[in-house]
Design a protein around this motif. Structure first.
Motif, PDB file in Angstrom:
ATOM      1  N   GLY A 122      85.568  84.378  42.576  1.00 27.73           N
ATOM      2  CA  GLY A 122      84.296  84.603  41.754  1.00 27.73           C
ATOM      3  C   GLY A 122      83.240  83.868  42.200  1.00 27.73           C
ATOM      4  N   PHE A 123      83.288  82.829  43.037  1.00 24.10           N
ATOM      5  CA  PHE A 123      82.104  82.154  43.464  1.00 24.10           C
ATOM      6  C   PHE A 123      81.874  82.307  45.005  1.00 24.10           C
ATOM      7  CE2 PHE A 123      83.545  79.807  39.920  1.00 24.10           C
ATOM      8  CZ  PHE A 123      82.502  79.660  39.131  1.00 24.10           C
ATOM      9  N   MET A 124      80.678  82.844  45.457  1.00 24.53           N
ATOM     10  CA  MET A 124      80.337  83.232  46.840  1.00 24.53           C
ATOM     11  C   MET A 124      79.254  82.283  47.303  1.00 24.53           C
ATOM     12  SD  MET A 124      80.592  85.276  49.537  1.00 24.53           S
ATOM     13  CE  MET A 124      81.682  86.516  49.007  1.00 24.53           C
ATOM     14  N   LEU A 125      79.639  81.674  48.444  1.00 24.67           N
ATOM     15  CA  LEU A 125      78.587  80.689  48.915  1.00 24.67           C
ATOM     16  C   LEU A 125      77.660  81.536  49.834  1.00 24.67           C
ATOM     17  CD1 LEU A 125      77.811  77.808  49.511  1.00 24.67           C
ATOM     18  CD2 LEU A 125      79.280  78.031  51.413  1.00 24.67           C
ATOM     19  N   TYR A 126      76.328  81.335  49.391  1.00 29.22           N
ATOM     20  CA  TYR A 126      75.223  81.506  50.151  1.00 29.22           C
ATOM     21  C   TYR A 126      74.654  80.773  51.220  1.00 29.22           C
ATOM     22  CZ  TYR A 126      75.115  86.311  47.939  1.00 29.22           C
ATOM     23  OH  TYR A 126      75.495  87.710  47.396  1.00 29.22           O
ATOM     24  N   VAL A 127      74.476  80.957  52.402  1.00 30.27           N
ATOM     25  CA  VAL A 127      73.640  80.136  53.163  1.00 30.27           C
ATOM     26  C   VAL A 127      72.485  81.113  53.705  1.00 30.27           C
ATOM     27  CG1 VAL A 127      73.836  78.532  55.207  1.00 30.27           C
ATOM     28  CG2 VAL A 127      75.683  78.898  53.855  1.00 30.27           C
ATOM     29  N   PRO A 131      75.293  85.975  52.328  1.00 26.55           N
ATOM     30  CA  PRO A 131      76.878  85.718  51.958  1.00 26.55           C
ATOM     31  C   PRO A 131      77.657  85.080  53.033  1.00 26.55           C
ATOM     32  CG  PRO A 131      76.551  87.984  51.973  1.00 26.55           C
ATOM     33  CD  PRO A 131      75.117  87.485  52.211  1.00 26.55           C
ATOM     34  N   ARG A 132      78.085  83.959  52.858  1.00 22.88           N
ATOM     35  CA  ARG A 132      79.073  83.214  53.884  1.00 22.88           C
ATOM     36  C   ARG A 132      80.439  83.591  53.378  1.00 22.88           C
ATOM     37  NH1 ARG A 132      78.719  78.422  56.848  1.00 22.88           N
ATOM     38  NH2 ARG A 132      80.657  78.192  57.962  1.00 22.88           N
ATOM     39  N   HIS A 280      86.803  89.892  56.712  1.00 29.55           N
ATOM     40  CA  HIS A 280      85.806  90.614  57.272  1.00 29.55           C
ATOM     41  C   HIS A 280      85.058  91.223  55.823  1.00 29.55           C
ATOM     42  CE1 HIS A 280      83.299  93.482  59.226  1.00 29.55           C
ATOM     43  NE2 HIS A 280      83.763  94.479  58.353  1.00 29.55           N
ATOM     44  N   SER A 281      85.721  91.553  54.606  1.00 31.73           N
ATOM     45  CA  SER A 281      85.138  91.938  53.483  1.00 31.73           C
ATOM     46  C   SER A 281      84.654  90.731  52.556  1.00 31.73           C
ATOM     47  CB  SER A 281      86.214  92.818  52.559  1.00 31.73           C
ATOM     48  OG  SER A 281      86.510  93.860  53.449  1.00 31.73           O
ATOM     49  N   GLN A 282      84.920  89.400  53.204  1.00 33.13           N
ATOM     50  CA  GLN A 282      84.266  88.110  52.344  1.00 33.13           C
ATOM     51  C   GLN A 282      85.099  88.182  50.908  1.00 33.13           C
ATOM     52  OE1 GLN A 282      80.144  88.718  52.703  1.00 33.13           O
ATOM     53  NE2 GLN A 282      80.219  87.160  54.544  1.00 33.13           N
ATOM     54  N   ARG A 283      86.615  88.264  50.848  1.00 30.93           N
ATOM     55  CA  ARG A 283      87.013  88.379  49.436  1.00 30.93           C
ATOM     56  C   ARG A 283      88.591  87.635  49.748  1.00 30.93           C
ATOM     57  NH1 ARG A 283      91.439  91.808  49.784  1.00 30.93           N
ATOM     58  NH2 ARG A 283      91.443  93.412  51.288  1.00 30.93           N
ATOM     59  N   VAL A 284      88.997  87.206  48.317  1.00 30.63           N
ATOM     60  CA  VAL A 284      90.434  86.752  48.513  1.00 30.63           C
ATOM     61  C   VAL A 284      91.477  87.922  48.616  1.00 30.63           C
ATOM     62  CG1 VAL A 284      92.032  85.511  46.868  1.00 30.63           C
ATOM     63  CG2 VAL A 284      89.546  85.103  46.697  1.00 30.63           C
ATOM     64  N   PRO A 285      92.563  87.448  49.562  1.00 34.75           N
ATOM     65  CA  PRO A 285      93.534  88.464  49.926  1.00 34.75           C
ATOM     66  C   PRO A 285      94.150  88.856  48.527  1.00 34.75           C
ATOM     67  CG  PRO A 285      93.662  86.608  51.174  1.00 34.75           C
ATOM     68  CD  PRO A 285      92.765  86.111  50.098  1.00 34.75           C
ATOM     69  N   SER A 286      94.733  90.127  48.611  1.00 28.44           N
ATOM     70  CA  SER A 286      95.161  90.894  47.789  1.00 28.44           C
ATOM     71  C   SER A 286      96.216  90.116  46.774  1.00 28.44           C
ATOM     72  CB  SER A 286      95.758  92.287  48.098  1.00 28.44           C
ATOM     73  OG  SER A 286      94.816  93.005  48.770  1.00 28.44           O
ATOM     74  N   LEU A 287      96.992  89.491  47.459  1.00 24.49           N
ATOM     75  CA  LEU A 287      98.114  88.698  46.443  1.00 24.49           C
ATOM     76  C   LEU A 287      97.598  87.378  46.677  1.00 24.49           C
ATOM     77  CD1 LEU A 287     101.353  90.628  47.487  1.00 24.49           C
ATOM     78  CD2 LEU A 287      99.947  90.939  45.251  1.00 24.49           C
TER      79      LEU A 287
END
Length: 413
Positions: A122-127, A131-132, A280-287
């Motif tokens: 839920g928290f995305m770091l922006y530099v 989006p990082r 690559h999608s800048q997300r947490v893995p599915s599981l």
């Protein structure tokens, strides 16, 4: 997207509502699927049985799944496909979903809702306004203490506002399950037989309800993460957890083994792997979305194992309710009984062996081989159950098509 589950669920209910009409207006219903099925004023068809089970399974899997936050540039098709994959996992081995939900629940801190939101990405770091990577809760708190970012000001009500699910939508799914269970209980009281599909649906629904409980406070279908901006005066971080691709042939083999042979320990291995498509999608893995085994206490490991294995045992125990169901042949009845006992006993064996590997480092190879063997036997038992359910539609007992006489049941009570 919000209305899709309820639209499908409503459509699935049409045959069931139609099958209930004969009890009200005494109209006859022609049975389908079996040529020798009875035709009377109070019958249901094979198609209606299947659709009733499908509605319950859909309500207890699709609507119960609480995915992590998707990548910001991912398409709807990708997100839905991922959800369908998790749904299939929940249908085939619902104890896996419970294990995942348990691990996330035990990892959630702050408030439960904040903890879930942080672990699900839920928290995305922006530099520099770009989006990082997704931040883990530990990384977020560490950067706040260093003064590199400001503490996100987001209330629990704000997180719940981002969620696409609420108590009403979850309550509707639970009501669908409750109605399904009431029908099975009523059939038992009136000595009406049930199908193997209905018994398996009851088992899947019972386990997904446990996962529902662990995920009750987890936000559902959050589309975008909350932006956490890096201060221009601080040096950018060198390494973040979810932007480092941890992928190798050896680890790929570990993933395959964990998926195929160690269902109750699957999350311990997957949490170490950051697949390329997730990074690559800048997300947490599915599981993913929970503490790794290195940062978890032994107490949490044991709790996760206990709940996962207990769920598997309950899953097999419900199938044992079909112990005396009449089959086409004695061999098929013995196969059902054996497979049900295997599903009951294999989780117990996995629990004991996994606990041994956690607390005692000696003879790990023997214990690991025994755990793989137990898991393989469990998979064979589950496949056997699925095959027997599919074959059971060739010849069903005439009483299966009879509907519950609700008036007589109410007067009896």
């Amino acid at each position: 997207m919000t209305l899709l589950p309820f639209t499908i669920l409503s459509l699935l209910h049409i045959p069931f509502v139609y099958s209930s009409l004969p009890n009200l207006n005494s109209a006859s219903v022609t049975t389908l699927g079996v040529s020798d099925s009875p035709c009377s004023n109070s019958t249901r068809t094979l198609w209606e049985i299947i659709w009733s089970c499908a509605a319950t399974l859909f309500a207890c899997t699709w609507t119960a799944i609480h995915q992590n936050v998707p990548g910001m540039d991912e398409r709807k098709f990708t997100i839905i496909s991922r959800r369908l994959g998790i749904m299939m996992m929940a249908l085939i081995a619902p104890e896996l979903m419970i294990t995942w939900a348990t691990a996330q629940f035990l990892s959630a801190r702050w408030t439960v809702t904040h903890g879930f939101f942080a672990w699900m990405g839920g928290f995305m770091l922006y530099v520099n306004d770009e989006p990082r990577a997704t931040l883990t809760p530990d990384e977020l708190l560490g950067f706040v203490h260093e003064g590199s970012v400001k503490m996100p000001v987001i209330l629990e009500a704000d997180i719940e506002d981002r969620s696409k699910g609420d108590a009403l939508s979850k309550g509707i799914a639970m009501l669908q399950l409750a109605w399904f269970v009431i029908q099975l209980v009523a059939r038992y009281i009136q000595n009406l037989p049930i199908t193997l599909l209905e018994l398996d649906t009851l088992a899947v629904a019972a386990l997904t309800s446990i996962g529902y409980g662990f995920w009750w406070k987890k936000p559902m279908d959050v589309g975008r993460p909350y932006a956490v901006c890096w201060k221009a005066t601080a040096s950018p971080p060198r390494k973040l957890t979810y932007e480092c691709i941890q992928y190798s042939p050896v680890k790929t083999g570990m993933i395959f083994c964990s998926h195929a042979f160690i269902p109750f320990s699957i999350l311990w291995v997957v949490t170490h792997i950051i697949p390329p498509h997730a990074a690559h999608s800048q997300r947490v893995p599915s599981l993913g979305g929970h503490e790794s085994i290195e940062h978890r206490s032994h107490d949490h490991d044991i709790i996760i194992l206990l709940i996962g294995c207990f769920s598997g045992t309950v899953f097999g125990g419900i199938h044992c309710l079909g112990w005396n169901i009449l089959f086409q042949g004695h061999a098929e009845q013995m196969l059902w009984r054996t497979a049900s006992l295997v599903i009951v006993s294999a989780p117990v064996s996995i629990l004991l062996l996994s606990s041994y590997m956690i607390w005692d480092g000696d003879n790990l190879r023997i214990a690991f081989f025994a755990a793989i063997t137990s898991s393989f036997i469990y998979i064979v038992g589950r496949i056997t159950v699925i095959v027997l359910i599919s074959k059971s539609f060739r010849s069903l007992l005439p009483g299966v098509y009879d509907t519950v006489a609700w008036t007589r049941l109410v007067l009896h009570l």
